[in-house]
Write a protein that holds these residues in place. Structure first.
Motif, PDB file in Angstrom:
ATOM      1  N   GLN A  90       0.797  -1.220   0.000  1.00  0.00           N
ATOM      2  CA  GLN A  90       0.000   0.000   0.000  1.00  0.00           C
ATOM      3  C   GLN A  90       0.835   1.278   0.000  1.00  0.00           C
ATOM      4  OE1 GLN A  90      -3.417   0.023   2.651  1.00  0.00           O
ATOM      5  NE2 GLN A  90      -3.158  -2.179   2.935  1.00  0.00           N
ATOM      6  N   ALA A  91       2.099   1.188   0.401  1.00  0.00           N
ATOM      7  CA  ALA A  91       2.957   2.379   0.472  1.00  0.00           C
ATOM      8  C   ALA A  91       4.402   1.937   0.247  1.00  0.00           C
ATOM      9  CB  ALA A  91       2.791   3.087   1.807  1.00  0.00           C
ATOM     10  N   THR A 150       7.686   5.729  -6.174  1.00  0.00           N
ATOM     11  CA  THR A 150       6.717   5.157  -5.246  1.00  0.00           C
ATOM     12  C   THR A 150       5.765   4.225  -5.984  1.00  0.00           C
ATOM     13  OG1 THR A 150       5.354   7.142  -5.514  1.00  0.00           O
ATOM     14  CG2 THR A 150       6.814   7.059  -3.600  1.00  0.00           C
ATOM     15  N   GLU A 163       2.001   1.833  -5.285  1.00  0.00           N
ATOM     16  CA  GLU A 163       0.873   1.484  -4.437  1.00  0.00           C
ATOM     17  C   GLU A 163      -0.099   0.639  -5.245  1.00  0.00           C
ATOM     18  OE1 GLU A 163      -0.187   5.343  -6.365  1.00  0.00           O
ATOM     19  OE2 GLU A 163       1.507   4.830  -5.151  1.00  0.00           O
ATOM     20  N   GLU A 187       1.597   4.163  -9.563  1.00  0.00           N
ATOM     21  CA  GLU A 187       3.019   4.290  -9.301  1.00  0.00           C
ATOM     22  C   GLU A 187       3.527   5.593  -9.911  1.00  0.00           C
ATOM     23  OE1 GLU A 187       1.757   2.937 -12.712  1.00  0.00           O
ATOM     24  OE2 GLU A 187       1.956   1.286 -11.306  1.00  0.00           O
ATOM     25  N   GLU A 189       8.393  -1.175   1.999  1.00  0.00           N
ATOM     26  CA  GLU A 189       7.009  -0.774   2.229  1.00  0.00           C
ATOM     27  C   GLU A 189       6.886  -0.164   3.612  1.00  0.00           C
ATOM     28  OE1 GLU A 189       2.401  -2.276   2.176  1.00  0.00           O
ATOM     29  OE2 GLU A 189       3.907  -3.608   3.043  1.00  0.00           O
ATOM     30  N   ALA A 209      -0.507   4.439   3.772  1.00  0.00           N
ATOM     31  CA  ALA A 209      -1.083   4.069   2.477  1.00  0.00           C
ATOM     32  C   ALA A 209      -0.867   5.235   1.515  1.00  0.00           C
ATOM     33  CB  ALA A 209      -2.568   3.757   2.612  1.00  0.00           C
ATOM     34  N   PHE A 210      -0.472   4.915   0.280  1.00  0.00           N
ATOM     35  CA  PHE A 210      -0.318   5.914  -0.773  1.00  0.00           C
ATOM     36  C   PHE A 210      -1.512   5.829  -1.711  1.00  0.00           C
ATOM     37  CE2 PHE A 210       4.630   5.425  -0.821  1.00  0.00           C
ATOM     38  CZ  PHE A 210       4.733   6.116   0.369  1.00  0.00           C
ATOM     39  N   SER A 211      -1.876   6.959  -2.267  1.00  0.00           N
ATOM     40  CA  SER A 211      -2.842   7.013  -3.352  1.00  0.00           C
ATOM     41  C   SER A 211      -2.494   8.220  -4.207  1.00  0.00           C
ATOM     42  CB  SER A 211      -4.274   7.098  -2.821  1.00  0.00           C
ATOM     43  OG  SER A 211      -4.472   8.306  -2.117  1.00  0.00           O
TER      44      SER A 211
END
Length: 141
Positions: A38-39, A77, A79, A83, A117, A122-124
């Motif tokens: 997620q990150a 990065t 997720e 990306e 990670e 969490a990345f978005s």
């Protein structure tokens, strides 16, 4: 301009090797999905490519290069939903090129990767009114 409080997290790391002929972009996407990252970020990358697909700064089109390329740097990065990756490569004479990595990069001999990670984040990607692009959004899990 807004300032953001930094978020911290513990991390875990994965090591993997891609084989000749594997397409890098799809292999990374599959790895992220398989491990539900997620990150994540590229902590290290060493290897070579026969095909390189880059989008240069300020350009919309993808440039496709073929030949013998050493990976100098891959970072960015990752997720579950996207990306943001930048790739720098060198030709047999040591001349370097780099840009935004696009689908179409093929492993020549090997590609050794270490992926980290952040386990509490969490990345978005969210629209950014300042840049005009979907940019990294970081949240706690």
């Amino acid at each position: 301009m807004a300032t953001f409080a930094p978020l911290s997290s513990d991390a875990r790391f994965f090591a993997l090797r891609l084989l000749p002929g594997q397409e890098l972009f799809s292999a990374l996407r599959a790895f992220v999905q398989q491990n539900q990252l997620q990150a994540a970020w590229i902590a290290g990358c060493t290897g070579s490519l026969t095909n390189v697909a880059l989008r240069y700064a300020g350009r919309e089109e993808t440039s496709l290069l073929t030949g013998t390329w050493e990976v100098i740097s891959l970072n960015g990065t990752l997720e579950l939903t996207g990306e943001h990756l930048h790739l720098a490569v060198a030709d047999p004479h040591g001349a370097m090129l780099g840009g935004h990595m696009m689908p179409g990069c093929t492993v020549r001999t090997t590609l050794e990767l270490v992926i980290g990670e952040l386990t509490s984040l969490a990345f978005s990607r969210q629209p950014c009114a300042i840049s005009g692009y979907d940019e990294l959004d970081i949240s706690s899990r």
